[in-house]
Design a protein around this motif. Structure first.
Motif, PDB file in Angstrom:
ATOM      1  N   VAL A 159      -2.312  -9.681  38.621  1.00 33.59           N
ATOM      2  CA  VAL A 159      -2.293 -11.063  38.122  1.00 33.59           C
ATOM      3  C   VAL A 159      -3.613 -11.757  38.455  1.00 33.59           C
ATOM      4  O   VAL A 159      -4.198 -12.449  37.611  1.00 33.59           O
ATOM      5  CB  VAL A 159      -1.082 -11.840  38.699  1.00 33.59           C
ATOM      6  N   GLU A 160      -4.105 -11.554  39.681  1.00 36.51           N
ATOM      7  CA  GLU A 160      -5.370 -12.191  40.063  1.00 36.51           C
ATOM      8  C   GLU A 160      -6.537 -11.655  39.239  1.00 36.51           C
ATOM      9  O   GLU A 160      -7.379 -12.419  38.768  1.00 36.51           O
ATOM     10  CB  GLU A 160      -5.657 -12.002  41.553  1.00 36.51           C
ATOM     11  N   ALA A 163      -6.546 -13.004  35.704  1.00 39.08           N
ATOM     12  CA  ALA A 163      -7.014 -14.388  35.626  1.00 39.08           C
ATOM     13  C   ALA A 163      -8.540 -14.483  35.635  1.00 39.08           C
ATOM     14  O   ALA A 163      -9.104 -15.483  35.186  1.00 39.08           O
ATOM     15  CB  ALA A 163      -6.427 -15.202  36.781  1.00 39.08           C
ATOM     16  N   SER A 167     -11.638 -14.599  28.315  1.00 38.48           N
ATOM     17  CA  SER A 167     -10.595 -14.729  27.277  1.00 38.48           C
ATOM     18  C   SER A 167     -11.030 -14.128  25.970  1.00 38.48           C
ATOM     19  O   SER A 167     -12.120 -14.133  25.576  1.00 38.48           O
ATOM     20  CB  SER A 167     -10.255 -16.191  27.055  1.00 38.48           C
TER      21      SER A 167
END
Length: 167
Positions: A159-160, A163, A167
């Motif tokens: 998850v980290e 992030a 994008s």
């Protein structure tokens, strides 16, 4: 084509485990250059080290990394020593490279007695300490981000890392 993320780090940092979790989270393929080498040669890396030596393995590794960087659209994990080659460090320029940083106690706990890890066959703790010291500057030099893995689950780390990705 380029990987969405390249993971680098010392043995025991979680490149393969976190890489698989990250690929699943992102819905992309996972590729590990160590596994590519084993598939190409038809034997485990530990046997390549024994039969042909580390220099031969590093030659195979440089070729595997170059191929994977050009043909992978998902998450790519490199072997812990891949960044020792200037050719590989240069090839990583322009890629999103995440250094999974691990301290000695967690690395030792994760790799155990080094089974299947040829560089850790003799005195794994001392060898890991040396490898961490030797390679850390190279990991830092190629990384676009660093994530500390100590005491964290692969899912938390995935998850980290996700992030941190563009994008």
């Amino acid at each position: 084509m380029a990987p969405v993320c390249v993971l680098v780090g010392a043995p025991g940092s979680g490149k393969t485990t976190v890489g698989r979790a990250l690929a699943e989270l992102l819905g992309v393929e996972f590729r590990d250059t160590d596994l590519d080498i084993e598939a190409t040669v038809g034997k485990p890396i530990s046997e390549i080290f024994i039969d042909e030596g580390e220099a031969h393995f590093r030659t195979l590794e440089r070729a595997a990394v170059a191929t994977a960087l050009a043909t992978t659209a998902g998450v790519l994990a490199l072997g812990g020593g891949a960044v020792l080659a200037e050719e590989t460090r240069s090839a990583l320029v322009g890629h999103t490279v995440v250094h999974l940083s691990v301290e000695l106690p967690d690395a030792v706990r994760r790799v155990g007695l080094g089974a299947g890890r040829p560089l850790l066959a003799v005195n794994p703790r001392a060898t890991l300490k040396y490898l961490l010291e030797q390679r850390r500057p190279h990991y830092a030099a190629v990384a676009t981000a660093t994530v500390v893995t100590d005491g964290r689950t692969p899912e938390q780390l995935a998850v980290e890392v996700a992030a941190l990705l563009p994008s």
